[in-house]
Scaffold this motif. Structure first.
Motif, PDB file in Angstrom:
ATOM      1  N   VAL A  51     -13.001 -10.592 -14.872  1.00  0.00           N
ATOM      2  CA  VAL A  51     -12.993 -10.591 -13.407  1.00  0.00           C
ATOM      3  C   VAL A  51     -14.107  -9.676 -12.906  1.00  0.00           C
ATOM      4  CG1 VAL A  51     -11.675 -10.028 -11.336  1.00  0.00           C
ATOM      5  CG2 VAL A  51     -10.520 -11.066 -13.306  1.00  0.00           C
ATOM      6  N   SER A  55     -15.073 -12.990  -7.905  1.00  0.00           N
ATOM      7  CA  SER A  55     -14.219 -13.902  -8.685  1.00  0.00           C
ATOM      8  C   SER A  55     -12.985 -14.246  -7.853  1.00  0.00           C
ATOM      9  CB  SER A  55     -13.757 -13.235  -9.988  1.00  0.00           C
ATOM     10  OG  SER A  55     -14.820 -12.985 -10.876  1.00  0.00           O
ATOM     11  N   HIS A  56     -12.449 -15.441  -8.025  1.00  0.00           N
ATOM     12  CA  HIS A  56     -11.225 -15.839  -7.335  1.00  0.00           C
ATOM     13  C   HIS A  56     -10.046 -15.625  -8.284  1.00  0.00           C
ATOM     14  CE1 HIS A  56     -13.005 -18.528  -3.939  1.00  0.00           C
ATOM     15  NE2 HIS A  56     -13.725 -17.434  -4.147  1.00  0.00           N
ATOM     16  N   CYS A  97      -4.571 -23.923  -7.114  1.00  0.00           N
ATOM     17  CA  CYS A  97      -5.601 -23.209  -7.876  1.00  0.00           C
ATOM     18  C   CYS A  97      -6.915 -23.967  -7.858  1.00  0.00           C
ATOM     19  CB  CYS A  97      -5.141 -22.985  -9.318  1.00  0.00           C
ATOM     20  SG  CYS A  97      -3.863 -21.719  -9.500  1.00  0.00           S
ATOM     21  N   ARG A  98      -6.822 -25.295  -7.946  1.00  0.00           N
ATOM     22  CA  ARG A  98      -8.033 -26.108  -7.932  1.00  0.00           C
ATOM     23  C   ARG A  98      -8.704 -26.041  -6.559  1.00  0.00           C
ATOM     24  NH1 ARG A  98      -6.017 -30.390  -9.995  1.00  0.00           N
ATOM     25  NH2 ARG A  98      -5.581 -31.505  -8.075  1.00  0.00           N
ATOM     26  N   ASP A 101     -10.392 -22.678  -6.132  1.00  0.00           N
ATOM     27  CA  ASP A 101     -11.332 -22.307  -7.210  1.00  0.00           C
ATOM     28  C   ASP A 101     -10.872 -21.063  -7.971  1.00  0.00           C
ATOM     29  OD1 ASP A 101     -13.126 -24.417  -6.619  1.00  0.00           O
ATOM     30  OD2 ASP A 101     -14.027 -23.232  -5.015  1.00  0.00           O
ATOM     31  N   GLU A 103     -10.110 -18.717 -10.844  1.00  0.00           N
ATOM     32  CA  GLU A 103     -10.647 -18.568 -12.199  1.00  0.00           C
ATOM     33  C   GLU A 103      -9.701 -17.780 -13.106  1.00  0.00           C
ATOM     34  OE1 GLU A 103     -15.108 -17.494 -11.792  1.00  0.00           O
ATOM     35  OE2 GLU A 103     -14.126 -16.906  -9.916  1.00  0.00           O
ATOM     36  N   TYR A 104      -8.974 -16.845 -12.501  1.00  0.00           N
ATOM     37  CA  TYR A 104      -8.040 -15.997 -13.244  1.00  0.00           C
ATOM     38  C   TYR A 104      -6.720 -16.020 -12.494  1.00  0.00           C
ATOM     39  CZ  TYR A 104     -12.477 -14.436 -15.146  1.00  0.00           C
ATOM     40  OH  TYR A 104     -13.721 -14.403 -15.726  1.00  0.00           O
ATOM     41  N   THR A 135      -8.824 -27.700 -13.491  1.00  0.00           N
ATOM     42  CA  THR A 135      -8.933 -26.451 -12.737  1.00  0.00           C
ATOM     43  C   THR A 135     -10.021 -25.578 -13.353  1.00  0.00           C
ATOM     44  OG1 THR A 135      -7.342 -25.195 -14.068  1.00  0.00           O
ATOM     45  CG2 THR A 135      -6.451 -26.505 -12.229  1.00  0.00           C
ATOM     46  N   CYS A 136     -10.316 -24.477 -12.641  1.00  0.00           N
ATOM     47  CA  CYS A 136     -11.318 -23.516 -13.134  1.00  0.00           C
ATOM     48  C   CYS A 136     -10.665 -22.358 -13.879  1.00  0.00           C
ATOM     49  CB  CYS A 136     -12.120 -22.957 -11.954  1.00  0.00           C
ATOM     50  SG  CYS A 136     -12.997 -24.196 -11.006  1.00  0.00           S
ATOM     51  N   ILE A 137      -9.339 -22.420 -14.100  1.00  0.00           N
ATOM     52  CA  ILE A 137      -8.622 -21.277 -14.666  1.00  0.00           C
ATOM     53  C   ILE A 137      -9.100 -20.988 -16.081  1.00  0.00           C
ATOM     54  CG2 ILE A 137      -6.369 -20.357 -15.336  1.00  0.00           C
ATOM     55  CD1 ILE A 137      -5.125 -22.187 -13.208  1.00  0.00           C
ATOM     56  N   LYS A 138      -9.547 -19.742 -16.284  1.00  0.00           N
ATOM     57  CA  LYS A 138     -10.043 -19.317 -17.593  1.00  0.00           C
ATOM     58  C   LYS A 138      -8.954 -18.651 -18.416  1.00  0.00           C
ATOM     59  CE  LYS A 138     -14.668 -18.555 -15.692  1.00  0.00           C
ATOM     60  NZ  LYS A 138     -15.707 -17.552 -15.342  1.00  0.00           N
TER      61      LYS A 138
END
Length: 202
Positions: A51, A55-56, A97-98, A101, A103-104, A135-138
């Motif tokens: 993060v 960052s989102h 979440c999508r 955006d 990410e975490y 999604t962008c979730i890492k």
């Protein structure tokens, strides 16, 4: 003079009234100083996950001390807090979440998506799994109430003397949080807010 960021707001509260009790949770009182120290510890964890400023970071857990700590931890890093409804079903959470955006994702134990995030995409995946892969979730970070950050309070002293101490606030006009509102359509819609959009006494 009004604070320029949530981090500055917290610092001012700690300076003016560090021992002022602001939140009672599970028969324990928390002060501004507690929030300052515990959010720094969590911020260090989030920073180690990747993060960074802007960052989102989604926060999806019931209202608790860890929700408050997570919010200020994200703000300390200059990241954007995405406030998610803890009653969302998995498909609703993934859609939100999508849209934002994310990410975490800081999440409690009410929804377990960590294993699914790491699973490779398959041709016969369910709609939910496809949503997840889109999604962008890492990664996720557990902030369930059983994760007691008070047990890690001693880490704050070490952080304070560390040159990598996490602190990179956004200014009052930059978006610092995203909330979801149904408005008149009945469909959740992401709304971006900055500190200047809010009326918060300093």
């Amino acid at each position: 003079m009004h604070p320029h960021s949530f981090t500055e707001l917290l610092s001012k509260k700690v300076k003016d009234s560090p021992e002022y009790r602001i939140f009672n949770y599970s028969d324990r009182w928390y002060t501004w100083k507690d929030i300052e120290e515990l959010s720094a510890v969590m911020a260090q964890d989030l920073q180690s996950l990747g993060v960074k400023q802007k960052s989102h970071v989604g926060i999806c857990v019931k209202t608790s001390i860890n929700w408050i700590i997570a919010f200020f931890a994200v703000q300390r890093l200059g990241a954007v807090s995405v406030l998610l409804n803890d009653t969302f079903s998995l498909p609703e959470l993934l859609r939100a979440c999508r849209e934002a955006d994310v990410e975490y994702l800081c999440v409690g134990n009410q929804i377990d998506i960590s294993a699914a995030i790491n699973a490779p995409a398959e041709q016969n995946d369910s709609a939910e799994q496809n949503d997840l892969h889109n999604t962008c979730i890492k990664c996720t970070y557990n902030i369930d109430e059983q994760n007691d950050f008070c047990l890690r309070r001693n880490e704050y002293a070490l952080l304070k003397n560390n040159s990598a101490f996490p602190e990179a606030a956004l200014n009052a006009d930059e978006k610092s949080m995203i909330i979801f509102t149904s408005g008149t359509t009945g469909k959740e819609k992401a709304i971006m807010l900055s500190l200047s959009n809010l009326s918060i006494p300093s």
